[in-house]
Scaffold this active site. Structure first.
Site, short mmCIF file in Angstrom:
data_model
loop_
_atom_site.label_atom_id
_atom_site.label_comp_id
_atom_site.label_asym_id
_atom_site.label_seq_id
_atom_site.Cartn_x
_atom_site.Cartn_y
_atom_site.Cartn_z
N ASP A 114 -32.16 1.48 15.11
CA ASP A 114 -31.71 2.21 13.94
C ASP A 114 -32.47 1.66 12.73
O ASP A 114 -33.07 0.59 12.80
CB ASP A 114 -30.19 2.01 13.78
CG ASP A 114 -29.65 2.67 12.53
OD1 ASP A 114 -30.07 3.79 12.22
OD2 ASP A 114 -28.80 2.05 11.87
N LYS A 115 -32.44 2.36 11.61
CA LYS A 115 -33.11 1.87 10.41
C LYS A 115 -32.13 1.28 9.40
O LYS A 115 -32.15 0.08 9.12
CB LYS A 115 -33.93 2.98 9.73
CG LYS A 115 -34.73 2.47 8.53
CD LYS A 115 -35.36 3.60 7.75
CE LYS A 115 -34.36 4.28 6.84
NZ LYS A 115 -33.89 3.42 5.73
N THR A 116 -31.24 2.12 8.90
CA THR A 116 -30.35 1.69 7.83
C THR A 116 -29.37 0.64 8.32
O THR A 116 -28.60 0.88 9.25
CB THR A 116 -29.58 2.89 7.26
OG1 THR A 116 -30.52 3.89 6.84
CG2 THR A 116 -28.72 2.47 6.08
N GLU B 111 -22.34 5.51 -1.52
CA GLU B 111 -21.38 5.99 -2.50
C GLU B 111 -21.11 4.93 -3.56
O GLU B 111 -20.95 5.24 -4.75
CB GLU B 111 -20.07 6.37 -1.80
CG GLU B 111 -20.18 7.63 -0.96
CD GLU B 111 -18.94 8.48 -1.09
OE1 GLU B 111 -17.84 7.94 -0.87
OE2 GLU B 111 -19.06 9.66 -1.42
N ARG C 246 -34.08 6.26 -0.66
CA ARG C 246 -33.14 7.18 -0.02
C ARG C 246 -32.67 8.18 -1.07
O ARG C 246 -32.26 7.79 -2.16
CB ARG C 246 -31.95 6.40 0.53
CG ARG C 246 -32.32 5.44 1.65
CD ARG C 246 -31.24 4.39 1.86
NE ARG C 246 -29.96 4.95 2.20
CZ ARG C 246 -29.55 5.23 3.44
NH1 ARG C 246 -30.36 5.01 4.45
NH2 ARG C 246 -28.36 5.73 3.67
N LYS D 56 -30.03 10.19 19.67
CA LYS D 56 -30.46 8.81 19.89
C LYS D 56 -30.25 8.42 21.35
O LYS D 56 -31.13 7.84 21.99
CB LYS D 56 -29.68 7.86 18.98
CG LYS D 56 -30.01 7.97 17.49
CD LYS D 56 -29.24 6.95 16.68
CE LYS D 56 -29.59 7.03 15.20
NZ LYS D 56 -28.90 6.00 14.38
N ASP E 55 -26.32 -1.07 13.95
CA ASP E 55 -25.25 -1.77 13.24
C ASP E 55 -24.04 -0.89 12.95
O ASP E 55 -23.04 -1.38 12.44
CB ASP E 55 -25.78 -2.32 11.92
CG ASP E 55 -25.99 -1.22 10.89
OD1 ASP E 55 -26.57 -0.16 11.26
OD2 ASP E 55 -25.58 -1.39 9.72
N ASP F 41 -24.54 4.35 16.11
CA ASP F 41 -25.49 3.75 17.06
C ASP F 41 -24.84 3.40 18.39
O ASP F 41 -25.51 2.95 19.31
CB ASP F 41 -26.10 2.47 16.46
CG ASP F 41 -26.79 2.72 15.14
OD1 ASP F 41 -27.53 3.72 15.05
OD2 ASP F 41 -26.60 1.93 14.20
#
Length: 1230
Positions: free
Chosen positions: A390-392, A494, A591, A798, A818, A822
């Site tokens: 994953d990235k974020t 947010e 982003r 994914k 994370d 995922d």
């Protein structure tokens, strides 16, 4: 059969007789497996379901048959009983703990409402007596008894705060709330007793985030969802009391529905080992068959002459041979020792401890240690070929900062000098002064004064922009006693956006289920909150509908492509300008979100709201109907602008990825971000570089277009590399190609080091690329690439990508993430790794290994993974070697005992060989051995490649091990036989008795296999020394004890090799032949290894020699320093002189001087990411989420998050780690 309602479940409050007709489960839970009567039979049955245990049980039964067995049953019974006992004790302890836990939980007490005639009382009842339909009262800090529909609570708007740590590992508080219609019930027992509502809902399931139902009460019908359901396993916090009706109890609760068995993951070595054990068993049967046939021939030819020694119980040669077949199965059973499986598990356990105890994988910021959550997959870490990340929050910190924005076609966030030129921002750049705002945050940084000036002069578009940020969210505000204001945000995105609005003077202050209050430039504005159209992974946007001064507005934020499709024609020009700004933001790796709004007429809203209510109360396809109604209102919107927030990389990510790629590990990034954002993060992470031959971007949406692009991509890659495209070859070409398959396989690695490709594909394109007719073509192209980036993908996609690689490639996969999105990917991969990040603990709970930062993946794979694989490979090779060396002596002896299945060794030696005499050294090898140290594993990632190819343990290595064991047994047997054939004892009797010969053979065997173990040990510790020498010494002590006259007098029928050890030790021939055998067997091995290291050393051997040279050089340097200090004390003239060190530069020095520089290409596009979770919108509009006026420290006590953002910066790993050098590993070593 019990009656079941058609709709799934029907529950009537305060009516046990009605609910009992459906025979719903009561609230009793049972997680234990056994009781005092069933433990032994069930546990034994489970253990004998394992094929190894069952095999040895059959052998034990055969040994009780006198006509078949030549060994005492104790030889098999002792190790079998030991293994069964250890497993049974472990299972028993675990089940006893489960019994205690079940008893504790079932006997907790709760208060339920009991109605008798006109009397209403709360009665304390044990949990296991609670039934569906009961109304129950819970207090602060109580655990939730069952899955309960909230009716009322002590808090305003009937809000209930819960902690869900036992469900998802998160300690921050969640908010639930009763329907406004049931809230007036309060704690009035009369009203609660008269409550006769009927709930119709879904059947029990394991979806923690979903609940759909309808409450029928009186003449009205009310929609129910997950916001009103308290789940078993939660704990009430900050709520004095609450009442609810039990919907699901006991095994039907969502907690228990999720407690099913996890899918067992098995390593590649496990699967190979099972195949080899079966092969050994077949080989043993062949040997037994040979001995049986030879026995039949021998009995027919010579049997009658040896009746004195081998009397016939059966006169039929075929029967004798058949019985002999089973006898040899017993004698040769140690070819497949039961201790193998026990020892493997023990070694894996200690390998897991090394991971848990590794201080270099400790993340101090979060006090987070690395944890091996399973003990069965350690060596698989040394064979990873594909990493799906994953990235974020995995590659990035997931700590967002508001960086730039676009408002009404104007871009803000860049610092310009007086001449109007853009100047890079550094530490000396002046920040915008927000001190006039009493709610500003000192941690907030912004450098463009023109945006604040627009706010100060009352620019309408700017004000609408920030009003949207202050209104369109699901954040909760908390007011401290000191007047401080903090936010509890469901996502870092947010928090960043609401915080930005706050600092620019648009402060979100509070909310109720029907209102939201903000303060704009010192003046409070209260909006009526009509609806929140919540975010989900399909919508990729969220909206709020508010009313103020009789004007209704819809505010929306979301992904650019989603929002742009829903804009009106008036925003066409502004959309083009904003798109250019989004491209600029994406090029910087930011982003982005697009903001839009819409004015709604009163009648339009009433008509729409009626449809929305019908959809939300539907029991069939509720989500689809709600989505359709939401689409109707979110159209013809007016564009306001876009936001750009920065999510910085975690420390060490680029260096880690670069080193993994050098280790031939392909890294695929699967992210929900926009294409261009993902590309730019790829360059930042060094997944992409300017040296790549080509980066293929696949973003088409039509199926035919995707097929064409994927085929063209594969063709271009193959043409560039000068190889055939297998997917386009005809049958003749394929046949010809198979002949050269091995040569091509060898050349592919060389081609991969010359050519570099990457594919970037969007989620929309991936939908078609994963279809059955094209998925193999796409995978073939992807496997030629060094990097794959899948952007805008859903959690399901994914998992599909991971399964695609698992399906068609014989490769070990690892997925790391994370967040909850995922989990599916983590569970799909061979190994799942969870990062304890900002998005809760769902990924960690679903993982096999976990730690705090992505950079620790390098150490997990290159150090622990590689060590575990090398250790396990050495262990298996040696284990099979020593058992063939031990067992095949019986086969050679068969030619001298008339194939009578007589054992050459004492039966007690057979029992203790794998338990005492040779077990400890191989266990020490599997736990402590290191062919190279940890620093070298990281400096030379190419060391990882042999594990990917199974070079250290495969069929060929196994064959060499058993051949080596066969040669050892052959040499030991016949040298011993020839040496002692005509030798006499000191008393004149022949030395060649069977017992003495067996003792001599055993003594040499123990010595040879332990010395062989010493030769295979690359890293010596005190434990290795103790284990090897203790094994040898214990052998001599035991045989002199067991074969003594005293033992024979007391146990004459058990210890039959009386005097053998004493006689053997008095023979000079024995002491001469023992070192001779060691030289004959071990010197060729040592010589071969010496020649191999000199002529054709492996990479590991080169690195080990380099390691030794560097250690020697470091020692000499230290000695030189000591000598220099002595000289300085003697000769004062040397004071202050510089002494030059002429030693060659290390890899670290090379890296430090050379450095690494990467350029970012100028790609066009925009980037989107919105980390959010569905469900919070409904909770707010129903009053579930409201602002807390409680003391701030009360929240902090329960893990509540604050949006105080810390200033962070991405740091590169210290180049002294030795990574990043452009030199090849082989060149460095040579």
């Amino acid at each position: 059969m019990a009656a079941t309602p058609d709709c799934g479940r029907v529950v009537k409050a305060n009516d046990r007789s009605f609910n009992s007709q459906f025979k719903y489960a009561n609230n009793y839970i049972k997680t234990s497996k056994y009781n005092i009567f069933t433990f032994i039979p069930i546990n034994l049955f489970e253990q004998f379901m394992r094929i190894a245990n069952f095999y040895f049980l059959i052998l034990l039964i055969l040994q009780f048959i006198d006509v078949v067995s030549s060994l005492n049953p104790v030889t098999t019974a002792l190790p079998l009983v030991f293994v069964l006992t250890v497993s049974a004790v472990k299972d028993g302890i675990d089940d006893y703990k489960r019994h205690k836990s079940d008893g504790t939980v079932n006997n907790r007490t709760a208060e339920i409402l009991v109605c008798q005639d006109t009397k209403r009382d709360l009665v304390a009842t044990k949990w296991h007596h609670v039934q569906v339909g009961d109304i129950i009262k819970l207090y602060n800090n109580d655990f939730v008894t069952a899955d309960i529909l909230v009716l009322s609570s002590s808090e305003p708007h009937s809000v209930v705060y819960v902690e869900t740590a036992e469900l998802d590992g998160e300690t921050n508080l969640k908010v639930k709330q009763a329907l406004p219609e049931t809230s007036p019930l309060g704690q009035d027992l009369e009203k609660l007793g008269n409550f006769n509502g009927e709930v119709q809902c879904e059947a029990p399931n394991n979806r923690l985030d979903r609940y759909e139902g309808t409450l029928n009460w009186g003449e009205e019908k009310f929609s129910l969802n997950n916001d009103q359901l308290l789940l078993r396993g939660c704990r009430i916090r900050n709520t004095q009391w609450c009442y609810g009706i039990v919907i699901f109890a006991g095994k039907d609760t969502k907690l228990m529905q999720n407690s099913g068995k996890s899918k067992l993951k098995r390593t590649s070595l496990d699967k190979l080992m099972n195949k080899l054990v079966i092969s050994i068993f077949i080989l043993m049967l062949v040997i037994c068959l040979i001995c049986s046939i030879c026995c039949s021939v021998w009995e027919y030819t010579y049997g009658e002459e040896f009746q004195v020694y081998l009397p016939w119980d059966q006169k039929n040669g075929a029967i004798i041979a058949t019985l002999n077949f089973f006898s040899y199965i017993i004698v040769l059973n140690t070819l497949v020792p039961i201790s193998l499986y026990v020892t493997v598990e023990l070694i894996r356990l200690f390998q897991s401890f090394w991971i848990n105890w590794d201080v270099k994988m400790y993340y101090e910021t979060k006090d987070c240690t690395a944890k091996a959550r399973t003990t069965t997959l350690n060596e698989e870490l040394g064979q990873i070929q594909y990493v799906f990340s994953d990235k974020t929050g995995t590659l990035t910190q997931n700590m967002m900062t508001f960086n730039k924005c676009s408002i009404s076609g104007r871009k803000f966030g860049e610092f310009k000098n007086k001449a109007g030129d853009i100047v890079p921002i550094d530490e000396d750049t002046p920040k915008v002064d927000f001190s006039s705002n009493k709610y500003y945050e000192e941690s907030f940084e912004f450098y463009d004064n023109s945006l604040k000036a627009g706010v100060d002069r009352g620019d309408r578009q700017t004000w609408l922009f920030f009003r949207l940020l202050a209104l369109c969210h699901t954040v909760m505000a908390e007011h401290g006693d000191d007047g401080s204001l903090t936010y509890q945000a469901q996502s870092p995105d947010e928090a960043a956006l609401v915080g930005a609005a706050r600092n620019f003077g648009f402060t979100y202050k509070s909310r109720t289920p029907t209102t939201i209050t903000i303060e704009v430039q010192g003046r409070e504005d209260t909006y009526e909150l009509l609806q929140i159209l919540d975010f989900n992974n399909v919508r990729k946007r969220m909206s709020v509908i508010v009313r103020q001064n009789n004007r209704i507005k819809l505010f929306c934020k979301g992904a650019d492509n989603v929002v742009f499709e829903r804009l009106g024609e008036a925003s066409t020009f502004l959309k083009d300008v904003t798109q250019e700004h989004l491209n600029d933001f994406a090029n910087e790796g930011l982003r982005t979100l697009v903001l839009a709004m819409k004015d709604i007429g009163e009648q339009e809203y009433k008509d729409w709201n009626k449809k929305y209510h019908e959809a939300s109360t539907s029991l069939e396809n509720r989500e689809e109907k709600i989505d359709a109604v939401q689409e109707e209102i979110e159209k013809d919107m007016m564009l306001l602008g876009a936001t750009a927030i920065e999510d910085k990389l975690q420390d060490g990510v680029p260096e880690t990825i670069e080193n993994l790629i050098k280790g031939n590990i392909k890294v695929w990034v699967l992210t929900g971000d926009k294409q261009e954002t993902a590309i730019n993060i790829g360059y930042s992470c060094r997944l992409l570089t300017d040296e790549f031959n080509e980066v293929f971007v696949i973003n088409q949406t039509e199926e035919e277009a995707i097929k064409e692009v994927v085929n063209n991509t594969l063709d271009k890659i193959c043409d560039t590399m000068g190889i055939k495209n297998k997917m386009r070859c005809d049958e003749d070409d394929i046949v010809d190609e198979d002949d050269d398959e091995e040569d091509e396989k060898k050349n592919m690695e060389q081609l991969a080091s010359i050519y570099s490709f990457a594919i970037v594909i969007t989620g929309a394109s991936l939908v078609h690329a994963l279809q059955a007719d094209i998925e193999q073509i796409f995978l073939e192209a992807a496997c030629f690439c060094k990097t794959i980036i899948c952007c805008r993908v859903t959690p399901l996609q994914k998992a599909q990508v991971v399964n695609l690689v698992k399906k068609y490639k014989k490769a070990v996969t690892l997925a790391i993430g994370d967040g909850a999105n995922d989990v599916s990917m983590i569970k799909a991969a061979h190994i799942g790794v969870g990062i304890s990040g900002q998005e809760g603990m769902q990924a960690v709970l679903a993982s096999d290994f976990s730690f705090g930062q992505f950079r620790f993946l390098e150490r997990l794979l290159l150090v622990h993974g590689r060590w575990s694989y090398v250790r396990m490979s050495k262990f298996l090779s040696y284990f099979f070697y020593k058992n063939f060396a031990f067992t095949l002596s019986h086969f050679w002896f068969a030619f001298y005992c008339g194939f009578s299945a007589m054992a050459v060794y004492d039966q007690w030696f057979i029992t203790l060989y794998n338990i005492v005499f040779t077990s400890l050294p191989v266990i020490a090898l599997g736990i402590f051995d290191q062919d190279v140290n940890e620093d070298m594993c990281v400096r030379f990632p190419a060391l990882y490649k042999p594990g990917q190819k199974n070079e250290y343990f495969n069929y060929w290595v196994f064959t060499k091990s058993i051949v080596s064991g066969t040669i050892t047994s052959l040499t030991l047997f016949f040298i011993s036989y020839g040496t002692f054939l005509d030798v006499a004892n000191p008393d004149g009797f022949p030395a060649g008795s069977q017992t003495t010969f067996g003792c001599i053979l055993a003594s040499m065997l123990v010595l040879v296999v332990n010395f062989k173990m010493a030769m295979d040990t690359a890293y010596w510790t005190v434990f290795n020394h103790i284990c090897i020498w203790l094994s040898i010494i214990s052998y001599w002590i035991i045989i002199f004890t067991m074969y003594s006259d005293i033992m024979y007098e007391f146990f004459f029928a058990i210890f039959t090799f009386i005097g053998s050890a004493r006689i053997m030790s008095t023979m000079p021939t024995f002491w001469f032949s023992m070192p001779l055998v060691c030289v004959i067997l071990l010197m060729p091995v040592a010589g071969k290894r010496a020649i191999s290291m000199d002529v054709a050393p492996t990479l590991a051997e080169k690195v080990r020699m380099l390691q030794q040279r560097e250690a020697q050089q470091a020692k000499e340097d230290k000695d030189n320093v000591v000598e220099l200090k002595s000289l300085k004390r003697i000769d004062g003239d040397m004071n202050g002189k510089v002494i030059k060190n002429d030693r060659p530069k290390s890899r670290k020095d090379s890296v430090r001087e050379e450095g690494i520089s990467r350029k970012r290409p100028q790609s066009a596009g925009s980037g989107y990411a919105f980390s959010h979770q569905e469900g919070f919108g409904r909770m707010i509009t129903s009053g579930t989420i409201r602002d807390s006026q409680r003391r701030k420290k009360g929240r902090e006590k329960n893990g509540t998050a604050s949006t105080d953002r810390r200033k962070s910066s991405a740091h590169s790993r210290d180049t002294d780690s030795g990574r990043g050098s452009a030199l090849k590993d082989e060149e460095l070593i040579v």
